[in-house]
Design an enzyme around this catalytic site. Structure first.
Site, short mmCIF file in Angstrom:
data_model
loop_
_atom_site.label_atom_id
_atom_site.label_comp_id
_atom_site.label_asym_id
_atom_site.label_seq_id
_atom_site.Cartn_x
_atom_site.Cartn_y
_atom_site.Cartn_z
N HIS A 64 0.87 -1.19 0.00
CA HIS A 64 0.00 0.00 0.00
C HIS A 64 0.90 1.23 0.00
CE1 HIS A 64 -3.01 -2.90 1.92
NE2 HIS A 64 -3.37 -2.70 0.68
N GLU A 67 1.70 3.56 3.03
CA GLU A 67 2.18 2.96 4.28
C GLU A 67 3.71 3.00 4.26
OE1 GLU A 67 -1.80 0.20 4.65
OE2 GLU A 67 0.14 -0.78 4.56
N HIS A 157 3.37 -3.63 6.73
CA HIS A 157 2.34 -2.61 6.51
C HIS A 157 2.25 -1.69 7.72
CE1 HIS A 157 -0.01 -4.54 3.08
NE2 HIS A 157 0.90 -5.44 3.37
N GLU A 221 1.34 -5.58 10.67
CA GLU A 221 0.83 -4.20 10.80
C GLU A 221 1.61 -3.51 11.92
OE1 GLU A 221 -1.43 -2.96 8.82
OE2 GLU A 221 -2.48 -4.69 7.96
#
Ligand SMILES: [Zn+2]
EC number: 3.5.1.96
Length: 333
Positions: A64, A67, A157, A221
């Site tokens: 992404h 990010e 991420h 994450e």
């Protein structure tokens, strides 16, 4: 949103953010490694002898494009490693996944790249991300096909919403046994407080490498979205240390093991009449009460079936057919 300017960034970060991974090649090549750039944004560094038994590690960032924290973190790790290249103890593939989205300062250009690692793409076949996913699939397959049995993929991420556990990871449930144990323990050293076992492929990069290449793979994450060059890297300290150690064949000790959650239900957006009762700003791992309605979709009602269920990734704005959230439950406590 305006495209970010990279002119003022430190050289290693600028190189990584623009997909110019070849900028890191020279020190490794000089140290005797076999270095290649099989696709834009992809660098592989291998031991010169075949079948060394070294683990194969794929590090991916920027799936992404907004990010950027992991891009900054990995730029620092790679820059340090390039100054002592002999310390590299694994076969490494570094992947800056969505260079165009990073340049645009956007999550994606046409569609979410992290839903493209599947064979059927329906109306998304002509997207820029479908083409890019094909490039990454080819490069990744070539890398892992030449690796020994120990294969890791860490897809780094940052989350777009608050989370009860700021750092957490999603591990495909098909990563099992000793490989799962080693990966979960490592994720703890990287600062992850929670791990979700996921049973639905979903087209993610990490599920694909687990399924197709037997990789101990995880979508990690690491906290909140921030601007390139402006991320608070202190938030990434644990992950930085853990990745740097992994590449050197070392282990960080003393970390608390993450809580492990199993996915009990996937909330899929079936139609445009999908309506989510859980707000889009709901923090990840918010506890739900038995009987709560999570979402309705025509005649389908998603209800909390037991106490001890938590919502993760609530997002009613996804395309029809895609995941609008998952419901998880502790499986170790
Ligand atoms: Zn992401």
């Amino acid at each position: 949103m305006t495209a970010p300017s990279f002119d003022t960034l430190p050289a290693p970060l600028r190189a990584l953010a623009t997909g110019n991974v070849g900028a890191f090649a020279a020190p490794f090549a000089a140290a005797g490694f076999v270095v290649a750039t099989p696709a834009r944004g992809v660098l592989t560094v291998r031991a010169p002898e075949a079948h060394t038994g070294r683990p194969g590690v794929l590090l991916s960032v920027g799936v992404h494009g907004d990010e950027t924290g992991p891009v900054e973190m990995v730029a620092g790790i790679l820059d340090a490693l390039a100054r002592a290249p002999h310390e590299l103890a694994v076969d490494l593939m570094l992947c800056v996944a969505h260079v165009d989205a990073i340049a645009a300062g956007r999550r994606f250009i046409d569609a979410d790249l992290n839903r493209m690692f599947r064979t059927t793409r329906h109306d998304l076949v002509n997207t820029l991300e479908a083409v890019r996913a094909d490039e990454l699939v080819a490069a990744t397959s070539a890398f892992f096909d030449a690796c020994g049995p120990v294969r890791w993929h860490l897809d780094l991420h940052t989350a777009i919403r608050a989370s009860r556990y700021p750092a957490f990871a999603i591990v495909p449930a098909l990563v099992a046994g000793a490989a799962r144990d080693a990966l979960v323990a490592w994720l703890g050293t990287a600062g992850a407080e929670a791990v979700i076992l996921n049973r639905v492929p979903g087209g993610t990069y990490s599920y694909w490498t687990a399924e197709r290449h037997g990789a101990a793979a995880s979508t990690v994450e690491l906290g909140r979205v921030g601007a390139l060059g402006g991320n608070d890297l202190a938030r990434f300290d644990a992950a930085h240390r853990a990745v740097a150690a992994l590449l050197r064949g070392r282990t960080v000790t003393g970390a608390a093991p993450p809580l492990v959650f199993d996915t009990v239900r996937t909330i899929t957006k079936l139609s445009e009449s999908f309506s989510m009762r859980v707000g889009r700003d709901t923090a990840n791992f918010t506890p739900l009460a038995r009987g709560d309605v999570i979402a309705t979709d025509g005649g389908t009602v998603y209800t909390v079936e037991q106490d001890g269920e938590y919502i993760v990734f609530p997002n009613p704005d996804v395309r029809v057919g895609l995941r609008a959230g998952i419901v998880v439950r502790r499986c170790d406590g």
